[in-house]
Enzyme design. Sequence first.
Site, PDB file in Angstrom:
ATOM      1  N   ARG A   1     -17.702   6.716  31.928  1.00 34.61           N
ATOM      2  CA  ARG A   1     -18.126   5.604  31.090  1.00 34.61           C
ATOM      3  C   ARG A   1     -19.289   4.891  31.771  1.00 34.61           C
ATOM      4  O   ARG A   1     -19.341   4.807  32.996  1.00 34.61           O
ATOM      5  CB  ARG A   1     -16.975   4.607  30.890  1.00 34.61           C
TER       6      ARG A   1
ATOM      7  N   CYS B   1     -21.746  -2.045  20.298  1.00 34.65           N
ATOM      8  CA  CYS B   1     -20.856  -1.031  20.884  1.00 34.65           C
ATOM      9  C   CYS B   1     -20.364  -0.034  19.837  1.00 34.65           C
ATOM     10  O   CYS B   1     -21.140   0.709  19.279  1.00 34.65           O
ATOM     11  CB  CYS B   1     -19.680  -1.691  21.602  1.00 34.65           C
TER      12      CYS B   1
ATOM     13  N   HIS C   1     -22.876  -6.354  25.137  1.00 36.98           N
ATOM     14  CA  HIS C   1     -21.933  -7.394  24.729  1.00 36.98           C
ATOM     15  C   HIS C   1     -21.864  -8.393  25.880  1.00 36.98           C
ATOM     16  O   HIS C   1     -22.745  -8.418  26.716  1.00 36.98           O
ATOM     17  CB  HIS C   1     -20.578  -6.794  24.372  1.00 36.98           C
TER      18      HIS C   1
END
Lengths: 444, 240
Positions: B126, B93, B189
Amino acid sequence: MKVRRLMAVWTAKIISAACRLSGRQGVTLAGKIALKIDPGILRDLSSQVREKIFVVCGTNGKTTTNNLLCSAVESEGKKVICNHTGSNMLSGVAAAFVLSAGISGRLDADYACIEIDEASTLRIFPHFKPDYMILTNLFRDQLDRYGEIDLTMKILSQAMAMAPEMKLILNGDDALSAYLAMESKNDFVTYGITEQVFHDQDSREIREGRFCKKCGAKLEYEFYHYSQLGRYRCPSCGFERPPIEYDAKNISMEHGLSFEVEGRSFHADYRGFYNIYNILAAYAGAREAGFALSRFSQVLESFNPQNGRMEQFSIDGTKIILNLAKNPAGFNQNISAVMEDPSEKDLIIVINDNAQDGTDISWLWDVDFERFLDPSVKSVTVSGIRCQDMRLRMKYVDIPSTLVEDVEKAIKDRIQHGCGNLYVLVNYTALYSTRNILAGMQER
Amino acid sequence: MEIRIGHLYPDLLNLYGDRGNIQCMVKRCQWRGIEASVTEYQLEDPIDFSGLDIILLGGGSDREQAIVCEKLKTIREDFKAYVEDMGVVLAVCGGYQLLGHYYDTDQGRIEGLSLADLYTEQGSPRLISNIIIENEDFEMPFVGFENHGGRTYTGDLKPLGKVLFGCGNNGKDKKEGILYRNIVGTYLHGPLLPKNPHLCDYLLKNALMRKYGQAELSPLEDREEKEANLYIRKRFLERQ
């Protein structure tokens, strides 16, 4: 207009009743439809509250704090509206008012105690401006919905600016909450715990906001209570824990929870250090509204944490405690509460990843599950939609677990073959269904 | 044998269960009798790269990333030498973005380490999703979760995988992550390694190779790992 409101109230009541009959939670749907029929209904009804409106915000502890606050205000002889079930977005809040209205479409209430999801404040405050906001704490929660904790803080700060007359009642041990209050133009009071309670400080626990929100320097802590709650100051810009108005002293957790505040002793029969904060928050809120709270001890005594917050069941000789655990800070506190019980126990952990839970379950890896490595923990069963992830999580702390995807099956198995003392830890969307299962089994 | 893991700035970069990646590497070493140690570096700590076999750079919020970025400038040369010497890096990330030249946000530019030839621009909305990617050199797809505002462009770098479900680097070119020298950079993740034990072992193997010139990892059972990986693939790929 009047007809429209009546329509809205009646329809909502019918929907809610129908859903209850079919065993579903219809609160949110009822609120949604009421708002659709009469978009002004929440503004109208909330303006009929005769005295004050409280809202409770914060990552953890909202429902317990709000329900306790409601009981405290009721103990003063007041009539209170409350979203007891924890439906805390716009439709849930609307439903609390609409379902409390009489069939004439009018409301009979002195106070309202409303918990609100932080992200929903900006959608709810245009309908009413609360007189008080209790802010319990800010932890990492449901990352994928909020993006980041910074965003939650931005939203709350906008909400505070929308209601400049609203007084803030906040946890002074939380640097993030304190920062928000200090930066706002709102009046505020604090509650907290100034004495050090825990002497073994685990430095690995994930702590949000260890850095000063004001200047970015690393905060210095004299001690932590848990997560980032504690006694802090910034060595660089002077930002520090504010003076505490409602300070819990002489804390004991040997038999339930005991402490003093304002020179008065209180005792509660449930576990979990974090519940001291919930009690303090409700106490501070009611005191700020001018109540003497002469019956607060009785309120605590008769308060049965509901809706799966340390809620107790007894089924076929097995004692079952159901508790919500939806983020690392909450889960770690849950583990502490479970391990405060020294007797043998079985555990069921139910993890879902529906939208309301947060579809990202990475946070499971920030929880200190290794604390379940203890001879008193007889078995661990993992369940729910993401039971696979939970089983894997347990594997990496060397705890074998049994995978039973179906929650009811998992519970039945532990009642039949377990040790008689069962803890069921669930995240948000698993709560309602699990509670229904347990309540149903208990009735039979 | 011993693997020394350096976790850079967990105080600031720890957003998406990065601790899980560390736990996974440590356990998978221990289960094979390989010693594993973890050093957490705070901003003020000096880093001796010669003492490290694997470096983990995790994710943080944009604000925290900007704080780290200032610090990174001072260690850039050492870090670059480590990478060129085939040092193993896992960057997830925000850490992945910091490997590149820069990350342009609406608050300004965050300078990166320029360790890999990539750059990132903020985008909206996002990109938030479960994600599945595939790389033919690995026996099983990688699964995880992504949540990033940045769109990362990786030019000719080899991707970690091709996107089968989810968004990936930028939501457009179907590429996810990078493999460059011994760097694995990725938006995955969830955390990344536990459900992708083959990727964890790839990192461990590379670290052992570099250090000892040989790397035989004894196989582990990995039933729970594989089932958790399979669950994600079944759920999201069969729906398409």
